[in-house]
Design a protein around this motif. Sequence first.
Motif, PDB file in Angstrom:
ATOM      1  N   ILE A  72       0.837  -1.203   0.000  1.00  0.00           N
ATOM      2  CA  ILE A  72       0.000   0.000   0.000  1.00  0.00           C
ATOM      3  C   ILE A  72       0.869   1.248   0.000  1.00  0.00           C
ATOM      4  O   ILE A  72       0.628   2.195  -0.758  1.00  0.00           O
ATOM      5  CB  ILE A  72      -0.941  -0.003   1.224  1.00  0.00           C
ATOM      6  N   LEU A  73       1.915   1.261   0.845  1.00  0.00           N
ATOM      7  CA  LEU A  73       2.806   2.421   0.931  1.00  0.00           C
ATOM      8  C   LEU A  73       3.464   2.715  -0.412  1.00  0.00           C
ATOM      9  O   LEU A  73       3.461   3.859  -0.883  1.00  0.00           O
ATOM     10  CB  LEU A  73       3.879   2.179   1.997  1.00  0.00           C
ATOM     11  N   ILE A  74       4.021   1.691  -1.054  1.00  0.00           N
ATOM     12  CA  ILE A  74       4.707   1.886  -2.336  1.00  0.00           C
ATOM     13  C   ILE A  74       3.729   2.360  -3.409  1.00  0.00           C
ATOM     14  O   ILE A  74       4.030   3.278  -4.187  1.00  0.00           O
ATOM     15  CB  ILE A  74       5.408   0.586  -2.798  1.00  0.00           C
ATOM     16  N   SER A  75       2.550   1.774  -3.449  1.00  0.00           N
ATOM     17  CA  SER A  75       1.566   2.159  -4.469  1.00  0.00           C
ATOM     18  C   SER A  75       1.135   3.608  -4.285  1.00  0.00           C
ATOM     19  O   SER A  75       0.949   4.346  -5.258  1.00  0.00           O
ATOM     20  CB  SER A  75       0.353   1.227  -4.440  1.00  0.00           C
ATOM     21  N   ALA A 196       1.151  -4.075  11.722  1.00  0.00           N
ATOM     22  CA  ALA A 196       0.939  -3.469  10.404  1.00  0.00           C
ATOM     23  C   ALA A 196       1.886  -2.295  10.184  1.00  0.00           C
ATOM     24  O   ALA A 196       2.448  -2.124   9.091  1.00  0.00           O
ATOM     25  CB  ALA A 196      -0.514  -3.011  10.268  1.00  0.00           C
ATOM     26  N   LEU A 197       2.089  -1.476  11.217  1.00  0.00           N
ATOM     27  CA  LEU A 197       3.012  -0.338  11.108  1.00  0.00           C
ATOM     28  C   LEU A 197       4.442  -0.815  10.878  1.00  0.00           C
ATOM     29  O   LEU A 197       5.184  -0.246  10.073  1.00  0.00           O
ATOM     30  CB  LEU A 197       2.943   0.513  12.378  1.00  0.00           C
ATOM     31  N   ARG A 198       4.843  -1.872  11.587  1.00  0.00           N
ATOM     32  CA  ARG A 198       6.204  -2.399  11.411  1.00  0.00           C
ATOM     33  C   ARG A 198       6.419  -2.903   9.996  1.00  0.00           C
ATOM     34  O   ARG A 198       7.433  -2.609   9.360  1.00  0.00           O
ATOM     35  CB  ARG A 198       6.464  -3.535  12.410  1.00  0.00           C
ATOM     36  N   GLN A 199       5.444  -3.635   9.482  1.00  0.00           N
ATOM     37  CA  GLN A 199       5.601  -4.222   8.154  1.00  0.00           C
ATOM     38  C   GLN A 199       5.366  -3.211   7.033  1.00  0.00           C
ATOM     39  O   GLN A 199       5.629  -3.512   5.872  1.00  0.00           O
ATOM     40  CB  GLN A 199       4.657  -5.422   7.996  1.00  0.00           C
ATOM     41  N   THR A 200       4.918  -2.023   7.384  1.00  0.00           N
ATOM     42  CA  THR A 200       4.823  -0.960   6.378  1.00  0.00           C
ATOM     43  C   THR A 200       6.201  -0.594   5.863  1.00  0.00           C
ATOM     44  O   THR A 200       6.383  -0.291   4.682  1.00  0.00           O
ATOM     45  CB  THR A 200       4.140   0.287   6.983  1.00  0.00           C
ATOM     46  N   VAL A 201       7.197  -0.620   6.747  1.00  0.00           N
ATOM     47  CA  VAL A 201       8.568  -0.254   6.352  1.00  0.00           C
ATOM     48  C   VAL A 201       9.529  -1.440   6.376  1.00  0.00           C
ATOM     49  O   VAL A 201      10.566  -1.427   5.711  1.00  0.00           O
ATOM     50  CB  VAL A 201       9.111   0.876   7.260  1.00  0.00           C
ATOM     51  N   ILE A 210       1.789  -7.756  -6.895  1.00  0.00           N
ATOM     52  CA  ILE A 210       0.639  -7.147  -6.221  1.00  0.00           C
ATOM     53  C   ILE A 210       0.783  -5.627  -6.195  1.00  0.00           C
ATOM     54  O   ILE A 210      -0.189  -4.892  -6.393  1.00  0.00           O
ATOM     55  CB  ILE A 210       0.501  -7.709  -4.783  1.00  0.00           C
ATOM     56  N   ILE A 211       2.006  -5.142  -5.986  1.00  0.00           N
ATOM     57  CA  ILE A 211       2.239  -3.697  -5.987  1.00  0.00           C
ATOM     58  C   ILE A 211       1.880  -3.095  -7.343  1.00  0.00           C
ATOM     59  O   ILE A 211       1.200  -2.066  -7.428  1.00  0.00           O
ATOM     60  CB  ILE A 211       3.705  -3.378  -5.633  1.00  0.00           C
ATOM     61  N   THR A 212       2.324  -3.753  -8.424  1.00  0.00           N
ATOM     62  CA  THR A 212       2.024  -3.235  -9.760  1.00  0.00           C
ATOM     63  C   THR A 212       0.522  -3.297 -10.044  1.00  0.00           C
ATOM     64  O   THR A 212      -0.031  -2.425 -10.706  1.00  0.00           O
ATOM     65  CB  THR A 212       2.786  -4.025 -10.835  1.00  0.00           C
ATOM     66  N   THR A 213      -0.148  -4.312  -9.516  1.00  0.00           N
ATOM     67  CA  THR A 213      -1.588  -4.427  -9.700  1.00  0.00           C
ATOM     68  C   THR A 213      -2.307  -3.285  -8.989  1.00  0.00           C
ATOM     69  O   THR A 213      -3.259  -2.697  -9.522  1.00  0.00           O
ATOM     70  CB  THR A 213      -2.102  -5.772  -9.150  1.00  0.00           C
ATOM     71  N   LEU A 214      -1.854  -2.949  -7.789  1.00  0.00           N
ATOM     72  CA  LEU A 214      -2.455  -1.845  -7.035  1.00  0.00           C
ATOM     73  C   LEU A 214      -2.299  -0.528  -7.784  1.00  0.00           C
ATOM     74  O   LEU A 214      -3.228   0.273  -7.862  1.00  0.00           O
ATOM     75  CB  LEU A 214      -1.795  -1.712  -5.658  1.00  0.00           C
ATOM     76  N   ILE A 215      -1.103  -0.298  -8.324  1.00  0.00           N
ATOM     77  CA  ILE A 215      -0.844   0.951  -9.044  1.00  0.00           C
ATOM     78  C   ILE A 215      -1.753   1.065 -10.263  1.00  0.00           C
ATOM     79  O   ILE A 215      -2.377   2.101 -10.511  1.00  0.00           O
ATOM     80  CB  ILE A 215       0.636   1.034  -9.470  1.00  0.00           C
ATOM     81  N   GLY A 216      -1.839  -0.029 -11.039  1.00  0.00           N
ATOM     82  CA  GLY A 216      -2.704  -0.013 -12.213  1.00  0.00           C
ATOM     83  C   GLY A 216      -4.156   0.197 -11.862  1.00  0.00           C
ATOM     84  O   GLY A 216      -4.907   0.838 -12.599  1.00  0.00           O
TER      85      GLY A 216
END
Length: 424
Positions: A72-75, A196-201, A210-216
């Motif tokens: 989510i963060l990267i997207s 969740a906060l820890r795994q954000t970074v 999945i990241i590319t799918t979110l962006i699209g």
Amino acid sequence: MSESAAPQVADGVAPDGGEDPAGSRSDRGRSHRRGALLGAMFLMATSAIGPGFITQTTVFTAKLGAAFAFAILISVLVDVAVQLNVWRVIGVSGLRAQDLANRVVPGGGYVLAALVVFGGLVFNVGNIGGTALGAQAMMGADVKIGGAVSALIAIGIFLSKRAGVAVDRIVVVLGLLMIVMVTFVAFKSQPPVGEALRQTVLPDHADFLIITTLIGGTVGGYITYAGAHRLVDSGISGREHVREITRTSTTGVVVTGVMRALLFLAVLGVVAGGVTLAQSNPPASAFQHALGQAGLHLFGVILWAASITSVIGASYTSVSFLTTFSEGLARRRNLVVVGFIIFSLAVFLIVGQTPVTLLVLAGALNGLILPVGLGVLMWVAARRPDLLGGYRYPRWLLVLGVAAWVLTVYLGWRSLGGIAALWS
């Protein structure tokens, strides 16, 4: 009466205590600009938050657990890079994407418009299907009746005398409603926020696909241009509005990210408790496990709100790509939008659902539209200052945009697999 003895007017108040017309007009102008900026921001955000957005977020959360926070963060960061440039170029130039494309490559605007309109039409069938499923979960309505009534509501908005203002207000109200309701579910499901906060970074694992799918899914196709085109249509353009354009575009992406994060937390709280979501309808299953039968009805409200705002966004933005090519279409713009919605509804009623093949093709095309349209806009930013009124484009923003474009080219290349799959 001499000039020195004339009553003085200050702060928009007339000497007799009534409203000064000039002051009133000035206040109305500021109010209109604020409303238009807010409407454009939420039109972009709610266009991204459709039925696919809800299903996608739920499925990926169930698959990755807390590690999905990193995706989510990267997207969101990539979305910001794309939308900052799209809004800046379109907002400063005062020209829609297809008009800029035609100035750069003669006929290029027609190609871009054809791609956007086709993708928007197919996904609009899916959006109407989302309103139907939302109405069914919300009040047990027949699927076809729910879809038809929802489409009529959207049509009524565009037939109103002040359709532009109506669109701005509806998307803002429903957008805020969705955020409030999902926040409530996230609170009730009691997700492991610290994890969740820890795994954000520091994610345990990252899934780039999945990241590319979110962006699209959040900046592909018509979604890319929804807010920026609404801004131009509202008369807010030019270099003097750069600060407002930047702030509004960034906030719009953040709103989308907040909604996805809240939905992620709501579902995470359920799956972290060991619940296996139903394969037939994962989002509805998650809400039902969190709140019981009331959760299913609440999910219906959220799905309906997400879908109806996406119907508005897809219809409005797709038609905005058509009207500049014909004065007749421009004069009858709202009627063209109505026709677009009616056609989408007819397809939904005939087939009962969005044809899978068309969805795959439209999804693949959305992956191709993003680098094509963004590439044109970045060319304008780098090489066509004449189209920006001599505006000196910030180098840092240009570098950010080009980096985002390179990534979208990769996404577009991957989307070709979706087209190839149609013939396998």
